[in-house]
Design an enzyme around this catalytic site. Structure first.
Site, mmCIF file in Angstrom:
data_model
loop_
_atom_site.group_PDB
_atom_site.id
_atom_site.type_symbol
_atom_site.label_atom_id
_atom_site.label_comp_id
_atom_site.label_asym_id
_atom_site.label_seq_id
_atom_site.Cartn_x
_atom_site.Cartn_y
_atom_site.Cartn_z
ATOM 1 C CB CYS A 188 -0.912 -0.001 1.226
ATOM 2 S SG CYS A 188 -2.080 1.368 1.210
ATOM 3 C CB CYS A 240 -1.798 3.892 8.040
ATOM 4 S SG CYS A 240 -2.801 4.482 6.663
ATOM 5 C CB CYS A 246 -1.293 -0.181 8.285
ATOM 6 S SG CYS A 246 -1.952 -1.444 7.171
ATOM 7 C CB CYS A 284 -15.612 -7.380 6.036
ATOM 8 S SG CYS A 284 -16.963 -7.203 7.182
ATOM 9 C CB CYS A 327 -18.647 -5.108 4.753
ATOM 10 S SG CYS A 327 -17.697 -3.699 5.375
ATOM 11 C CB CYS A 374 -18.532 -0.221 8.518
ATOM 12 S SG CYS A 374 -17.397 -1.002 9.679
ATOM 13 N NE ARG A 388 -17.694 -5.646 13.263
ATOM 14 C CZ ARG A 388 -17.964 -4.987 12.145
ATOM 15 N NH1 ARG A 388 -17.043 -4.287 11.549
ATOM 16 N NH2 ARG A 388 -19.175 -5.051 11.603
HETATM 17 N N1 SAM Z 1 -6.772 0.571 2.849
HETATM 18 C C1 SAM Z 1 -8.076 0.771 3.323
HETATM 19 C C2 SAM Z 1 -8.166 1.861 4.368
HETATM 20 O O1 SAM Z 1 -7.207 2.192 4.990
HETATM 21 O O2 SAM Z 1 -9.267 2.380 4.536
HETATM 22 C C3 SAM Z 1 -8.715 -0.480 3.874
HETATM 23 C C4 SAM Z 1 -7.928 -1.459 4.717
HETATM 24 S S1 SAM Z 1 -7.312 -0.868 6.287
HETATM 25 C C5 SAM Z 1 -6.264 -2.175 6.776
HETATM 26 C C6 SAM Z 1 -8.730 -0.919 7.363
HETATM 27 C C7 SAM Z 1 -8.555 -0.493 8.791
HETATM 28 O O3 SAM Z 1 -7.859 -1.485 9.525
HETATM 29 C C8 SAM Z 1 -7.760 0.763 9.068
HETATM 30 O O4 SAM Z 1 -8.503 1.908 8.863
HETATM 31 C C9 SAM Z 1 -7.434 0.607 10.548
HETATM 32 O O5 SAM Z 1 -8.410 1.212 11.349
HETATM 33 C C10 SAM Z 1 -7.444 -0.903 10.742
HETATM 34 N N2 SAM Z 1 -6.093 -1.398 11.076
HETATM 35 C C11 SAM Z 1 -5.061 -1.561 10.228
HETATM 36 N N3 SAM Z 1 -3.964 -2.013 10.869
HETATM 37 C C12 SAM Z 1 -4.325 -2.148 12.177
HETATM 38 C C13 SAM Z 1 -3.627 -2.569 13.343
HETATM 39 N N4 SAM Z 1 -2.344 -2.922 13.306
HETATM 40 N N5 SAM Z 1 -4.293 -2.593 14.523
HETATM 41 C C14 SAM Z 1 -5.593 -2.226 14.570
HETATM 42 N N6 SAM Z 1 -6.302 -1.818 13.499
HETATM 43 C C15 SAM Z 1 -5.672 -1.772 12.314
HETATM 44 FE FE1 SF4 Z 2 -2.951 1.172 3.298
HETATM 45 FE FE2 SF4 Z 2 -2.965 -0.002 5.660
HETATM 46 FE FE3 SF4 Z 2 -3.312 2.626 5.498
HETATM 47 FE FE4 SF4 Z 2 -5.271 0.951 4.603
HETATM 48 S S1 SF4 Z 2 -4.557 1.187 6.705
HETATM 49 S S2 SF4 Z 2 -4.464 2.798 3.587
HETATM 50 S S3 SF4 Z 2 -3.989 -0.750 3.848
HETATM 51 S S4 SF4 Z 2 -1.446 1.510 4.913
#
Ligand code: SAM
Ligand code: SF4
Ligand code: DTB
Length: 347
Positions: free
Chosen positions: A83, A87, A90, A127, A158, A218, A290
């Site tokens: 990606c 973030c 992530c 989802c 979802c 959501c 949730r």
């Molecule tokens: N890329 C898209 C986005 O960011 O909207 C969808 C996938 S992203 C992995 C979905 C959500 O997963 C993120 O917004 C975050 O809230 C949650 N998430 C990701 N990594 C996480 C982690 N290590 N611990 C808890 N929640 C996490």
């Molecule tokens: Fe990409 Fe992870 Fe951020 Fe979603 S949460 S935009 S998968 S880096």
């Protein structure tokens, strides 16, 4: 202010929860649905003496739901890793020191096989998550086919695909999408400490496009990213001040993954986490709240506390997107032990 001081609000029927023998509120009081929650008001809620906070969360919960029922969703990562966003929490960001291996978009048949297994395991909603900043046109066609296929199995659908414009949102709606997941993640003030490749306003714009297309929302956030209590209040106030409350509010406990900038973030204790869940329940009483990521390391007692705080939805299955989730048999035993049942099972 105690609920007993709250003004009487006449009951109105909620299609999501029928009358329940366990509803101790047959007199018909329901908390007012407000959209003007301030950060200070939510901070005061989070700060209440714990018994008072849980009592208020229970009243709000029971006014709209049977507290013994849990909505079950299953997660599948249809496009993992690589990606371009940064973030800090992530493991799928390509910009971190270590990240999961990038894969291609999963084939339709494979997704449908996973969805059939989820249905057989008792999930009501399936989802699908993609590690994209936003979907490309060609990929959106494939995701629309996945949505149609999963829906035809009798599951709610979802997806979470990153940012969407109005046209993309309408295409997903036409494919039959029930819910779009797009989290605000934290308070507006703390956001740029966590993500620099997009803004809070970008998130709000996508949420508004999804809403306008008639898709259920959501939207939630993460606790445990080094934010302070006022940021947690800011997150809940932002969610509860959306023009319409999200139908689902995932509250994630950070899963600290090696190689991400938040790998060493300080752990948050279950009581602090339960306080945030209770604030979500009180401010968004008709929404499914949730208990999302972070359950793998939570004790059964911590789960029980978070359910008492008003959570009524979980992800089941031994994997979230890339990190572990409790095994199915553990969840089955936990729910049985608590006398709780999936919402999809008959009364
Ligand atoms: N890329 C898209 C986005 O960011 O909207 C969808 C996938 S992203 C992995 C979905 C959500 O997963 C993120 O917004 C975050 O809230 C949650 N998430 C990701 N990594 C996480 C982690 N290590 N611990 C808890 N929640 C996490
Ligand atoms: Fe990409 Fe992870 Fe951020 Fe979603 S949460 S935009 S998968 S880096
Ligand atoms: C949400 O709020 N939590 C889920 C779902 N929406 C997509 C994702 C949790 C991901 C946890 C880290 C991982 O497994 O990669």
């Amino acid at each position: 202010m105690l609920w007993s001081h709250a003004p009487h609000v006449p009951r109105h029927p909620d299609p999501r929860s029928g009358p329940s023998p366990r509803n101790p509120n047959p007199g018909g009081w329901q908390p007012e649905i407000r959209h003007d929650w301030t950060r200070d008001e939510v901070a005061a809620l989070i700060d209440l003496p714990f018994p008072e906070l849980i009592f208020r969360a229970q009243l709000a919960h029971r006014a709209y739901f049977d507290p013994t029922r849990v909505q079950i969703s299953t997660l599948l990562s249809i496009k993992t890793g690589g990606c371009p966003e940064d973030c800090a929490y992530c493991p799928q960001s390509a910009l971190h020191e270590k990240s999961v291996k990038a894969e291609r978009l999963m084939a339709l048949e494979k997704v449908l096989t996973e969805a059939r297994a989820a249905k057989a395991a008792g999930a009501g909603r399936f989802c699908m998550g993609a590690a994209w900043r936003s979907p490309k046109e060609r990929d959106l066609d494939t995701v629309c086919a996945m949505i149609k296929g999963v829906k035809s199995l009798g599951l709610e659908t979802c997806v979470t695909l990153g940012m969407l414009d109005g046209d993309q949102s309408r295409r997903l709606k036409e494919a039959g999408l029930d819910y779009y997941n797009h989290n605000l993640d934290t308070s507006p003030e703390y956001y740029d400490k966590i993500i620099t490749t997009r803004t809070y306003q970008d998130r709000l714009d996508t949420l508004s496009n999804v809403r306008d297309a008639g898709i259920n929302v959501c939207c939630g956030g993460i606790v445990g990213m080094g934010e302070d209590e006022s940021d947690r209040a800011g997150l809940i106030a932002s969610l509860a001040s959306l023009p319409q409350h999200p139908e689902s509010v995932p509250i994630n406990l950070l899963v600290r993954v090696e190689g991400t900038p938040l790998a060493e973030a300080e752990a948050v204790d279950p009581i602090t986490f339960a306080r945030v869940v209770a604030a979500a329940r009180i401010t968004m009483p008709a929404s499914h709240v949730r208990l999302a990521a972070g359950r793998e390391l939570m004790s059964d007692e911590a789960h029980a506390l978070v359910f008492l705080a008003g959570a009524n939805s979980i992800f089941c299955g031994d994997k979230l997107l890339t990190t572990p989730n409790p095994a199915e048999h553990r969840d089955r035993k936990l729910l049985a032990n608590l006398g709780m049942k999936p919402m999809t099972e008959g009364h």
